[in-house]
Scaffold this motif. Structure first.
Motif, mmCIF file in Angstrom:
data_model
loop_
_atom_site.group_PDB
_atom_site.id
_atom_site.type_symbol
_atom_site.label_atom_id
_atom_site.label_comp_id
_atom_site.label_asym_id
_atom_site.label_seq_id
_atom_site.Cartn_x
_atom_site.Cartn_y
_atom_site.Cartn_z
ATOM 1 N N GLN A 1 3.985 5.022 -14.164
ATOM 2 C CA GLN A 1 4.661 5.407 -15.399
ATOM 3 C C GLN A 1 5.219 4.197 -16.161
ATOM 4 N N PHE A 2 5.821 3.261 -15.440
ATOM 5 C CA PHE A 2 6.524 2.165 -16.103
ATOM 6 C C PHE A 2 6.061 0.773 -15.674
ATOM 7 N N GLY A 3 5.120 0.690 -14.761
ATOM 8 C CA GLY A 3 4.579 -0.612 -14.385
ATOM 9 C C GLY A 3 5.354 -1.384 -13.331
ATOM 10 N N THR A 4 6.419 -0.796 -12.799
ATOM 11 C CA THR A 4 7.167 -1.450 -11.719
ATOM 12 C C THR A 4 7.591 -0.370 -10.716
ATOM 13 N N SER A 5 8.208 -0.821 -9.646
ATOM 14 C CA SER A 5 8.849 0.138 -8.745
ATOM 15 C C SER A 5 10.105 0.666 -9.438
ATOM 16 N N GLY A 6 10.507 1.856 -9.068
ATOM 17 C CA GLY A 6 11.759 2.397 -9.591
ATOM 18 C C GLY A 6 12.914 2.118 -8.659
ATOM 19 N N CYS A 7 12.648 1.347 -7.598
ATOM 20 C CA CYS A 7 13.670 1.037 -6.599
ATOM 21 C C CYS A 7 13.881 -0.456 -6.563
ATOM 22 N N GLY B 1 0.798 -1.231 0.000
ATOM 23 C CA GLY B 1 0.000 0.000 0.000
ATOM 24 C C GLY B 1 0.826 1.274 0.000
ATOM 25 N N LEU B 2 2.105 1.133 -0.297
ATOM 26 C CA LEU B 2 3.020 2.285 -0.164
ATOM 27 C C LEU B 2 2.675 3.409 -1.140
ATOM 28 N N LYS C 1 10.463 7.169 -7.256
ATOM 29 C CA LYS C 1 11.041 5.827 -7.079
ATOM 30 C C LYS C 1 10.010 4.816 -6.600
ATOM 31 N N LEU C 2 9.250 5.213 -5.566
ATOM 32 C CA LEU C 2 8.438 4.229 -4.848
ATOM 33 C C LEU C 2 6.953 4.253 -5.212
ATOM 34 N N ALA C 3 6.518 5.292 -5.916
ATOM 35 C CA ALA C 3 5.080 5.376 -6.199
ATOM 36 C C ALA C 3 4.794 5.624 -7.682
ATOM 37 N N SER C 4 5.140 6.803 -8.175
ATOM 38 C CA SER C 4 4.697 7.156 -9.533
ATOM 39 C C SER C 4 5.408 6.347 -10.618
ATOM 40 N N TRP C 5 6.543 5.726 -10.274
ATOM 41 C CA TRP C 5 7.209 4.834 -11.245
ATOM 42 C C TRP C 5 6.267 3.698 -11.648
ATOM 43 N N HIS C 6 5.493 3.231 -10.661
ATOM 44 C CA HIS C 6 4.522 2.159 -10.949
ATOM 45 C C HIS C 6 3.543 2.610 -12.034
#
Lengths: 262, 375
Positions: free
Chosen positions: B337-343, B243-244, B330-335
């Motif tokens: 934008q790119f479908g995964t975590s950025g971290c 839920g982050l 890194k931890l939220a909007s990357w999901h």
């Protein structure tokens, strides 16, 4: 094509209170000097030539800080004669090492150094050029970086606004693959609060940054100082590290004064 | 499990020699200037044999081990990112011809064969992210793609975790689950010192056929599993990702961003050390004679004011806004934008932050304030 021959813009190089090192950086551009003189007429550069032509000038490079009443008047004249005025070096942008007087009593310095202090005419402070006249661009560094100088000159001659990094030195270290001396070696370093541009000279040789290029755009000295203390610097050392070539840069000045009170 | 093989130290040497014989430049870990970092190597002797690292927020040291482990260390200072997404490169040259006409010549490097020795699972997870952004996107970077094409990967599953590691939280390790040609697990148990090898591609399988190998014993397989389990159990950090994204989005105006910005130097070390950060800026430079110009690309950072400078000023004008942008990207909007975590949980941003700001602690603190204490 850039203008050549008689159309060449006229360049002047001026010295105020300084060591001449930044002017020498221009002479140090050996491989590029001929290409540069194809583009500009060096009309006034006493350090390089006794042929000194009258103004006005298209571009003036100004080295040094304002430390005397005569200099304070002369910079007004330089500004009047110059279409563009670019300062070079830490003295011109932040008062230089001679700005240490700003934190002390100039009269006591005079008495200590000179046999006849009454003959010395000096202002109580050393101030940057921009505190006296409008400046078109400030090139930082003690001394300035040769490639940055050529870039700034070139941009000015093409009528373009120069854009140089104002972020911290850390970006330059990381891009060059230089290992962080603070994290990996525990060496105190001003890199995180110092503007990039020197080529990471000191960290490349495993030494901490001395802040020659002055504060970076977001210099958070208040966050860095406690960490420098953890790495072994005591308050007097902190005062000294912030009080070198850019002692009168506002962020460094405030930080050094905060530790002077410690 | 049939795909698992065993190679001893001689076989490992043969593996590197065979790659060289096939024209690969070997890029592997080296002990140099107080760090264990990737660089050109010629053979096993160049590896940091018997060395380890110690990592904590804002601190990195190398220390001798009491064994001869070849891969007994954790995340290197620089990631493999530097090999593909170069920190500085020329992308375009402009030449002025005789008649004053301009020629625009894109600069694209030739494909060169490079073998990465010892890439960890977090590196491979980061590589997959960079591939998605820089190679497989609608507007790929031809320079990245050219370099990527020549890469052969010999991964190493981690046998220990560092003080700032949290790949288990990010589902990115400590065992590499794919994206390699071969993957090794180093077995060190008294006199026993060899590798269990897993093949991940046809090229990897073909290479393994050409070097001496044998069937691993049941004990080998158990030791290999134990090594990875040991890494899993010794993670220095943890991040609750449940839920982050939603929790962070809900905290855009939280005073915690101001608090971390008081400590943050905005120096950008975290973004440069991060194996997934790809942001860059471009610069044009004209030669003094005006005849030639070139366009260069270099790493930039969301912590730099100029990076988002538009007419009227920077989009994110303050350090709190920039830190929030970095962490939530890194931890939220990357999901989104790119479908995964950025971290990927490599911990480099924690270790290489000069003042030791810890992304796991900051994320937990900010979501905790939301009334959702971390588990």
């Amino acid at each position: 094509m850039p203008p050549t021959g008689t159309e060449r813009p006229r360049l002047a190089v001026w010295k105020f209170a300084s060591c001449d090192g930044c002017q020498l950086t221009l002479l140090d551009c050996e491989d590029e000097l001929l290409a540069l003189t194809d583009r500009v007429e060096i009309a006034y550069f006493p350090e390089a030539s006794s042929r000194m032509l009258d103004g006005p000038y298209d571009l003036s490079l100004v080295e040094g800080s304002i430390t005397t009443a005569e200099e304070a008047e002369r910079i007004q004249d330089v500004r009047r004669q110059s279409k563009q005025l670019i300062t070079i070096g830490a003295c011109a942008s932040a008062g230089g090492i001679q700005a240490l007087r700003n934190f002390a009593d100039i009269e006591s310095f005079k008495r200590t150094v000179y046999a006849q202090p009454d003959t010395i005419e000096s202002l109580a402070t050393s101030t940057p050029i921009a505190s006296q006249v409008p400046v078109d661009f400030e090139l930082r560094g003690c001394p300035i970086n040769k490639s940055q100088l050529l870039y700034v000159l070139n941009q000015a001659l093409f009528g373009q606004r120069p854009t140089l990094p104002t972020h911290s030195l850390c970006g330059e270290c990381k891009r060059a693959g230089v290992t962080c001396v603070m994290v990996a070696g525990g060496t105190p370093c001003l890199g995180p609060v110092t503007q990039a541009g020197c080529g990471a000279l000191c960290p490349r040789h495993n030494r901490g940054c001395y802040g020659c290029f002055g504060p970076s755009e977001t210099a958070n000295t208040q966050a860095l100082s406690p960490h420098l203390e953890r790495l072994g610097m005591d308050p007097p050392a902190l005062v000294r590290i912030y009080r070198t070539f850019n002692a009168a840069a506002p962020q460094f000045q405030a930080e050094s004064q905060a530790h002077e009170r410690d | 499990m049939e795909s698992l093989q065993r190679i001893d130290l001689v076989g490992f040497g043969s593996l590197l020699a065979q790659l060289q014989a096939e024209g690969y430049t070997l890029i592997g870990p080296r002990l140099e200037a107080g760090t264990i970092d990737y660089g050109a190597i010629e053979g096993p002797d160049d590896l940091p044999i018997g060395w380890r690292d110690e990592q904590s927020p804002g601190r990195y040291r190398t220390l001798p081990r009491n064994d001869r482990a070849h891969f007994g260390f954790n995340a290197t200072p620089a990631s493999f990112k530097t090999r593909l997404h170069r920190s500085e490169e020329t992308v375009l040259e402009v030449q002025r011809g005789e008649q004053g006409e301009l020629r625009f010549v894109p600069v694209i490097p030739a494909v060169k064969k490079q073998a990465w020795i010892g890439a960890r699972s977090c590196e491979l997870a980061a590589l997959a992210i960079q591939d998605r952004v820089l190679k497989d996107s609608a507007d790929p970077d031809p320079r990245y793609a050219a370099r990527r094409e020549g890469v052969f990967i010999v991964a190493v599953h981690c046998g220990q975790a560092g003080g700032t590691c949290f790949c288990t939280s990010m589902n990115a390790g400590p065992k590499a689950e794919g994206g390699f040609d071969l993957a090794l697990t180093e077995i060190l148990d008294g006199p026993e010192h060899h590798f269990v090898v897993e093949t991940g591609s046809d090229a990897g399988a073909a290479l393994l056929e050409r070097i001496p190998h044998s069937q691993p014993t049941a004990a080998d397989l158990r030791r290999a599993a134990d090594a990875i389990e040991h890494a899993r159990a010794t993670m220095g950090r943890h991040l609750d990702t449940d839920g982050l994204k939603t929790a962070l989005y809900a905290q855009a105006q939280h005073p915690g961003w101001e608090e971390v910005a008081d400590r943050c130097l905005a120096c950008g070390n975290c973004t440069a050390a991060c194996p997934t950060c790809f942001c860059s800026s471009y610069e044009d430079q004209v030669e003094l004679d005006g005849a030639n110009a070139r366009r260069t690309r270099h790493w930039d950072s969301c912590f730099n004011a100029d990076f988002t400078h538009l007419a009227g000023g920077p989009v994110r004008a303050s350090t709190p806004a920039r830190y929030r942008q970095w962490l939530t990207h890194k931890l939220a909007s990357w999901h989104d934008q790119f479908g995964t975590s950025g971290c990927v949980g490599c911990g480099r941003c924690i270790t290489w932050c000069p003042v030791g700001i810890d992304i796991t602690a900051e994320a937990s603190r900010i979501r905790q304030a939301n009334g959702e204490p971390p588990k």
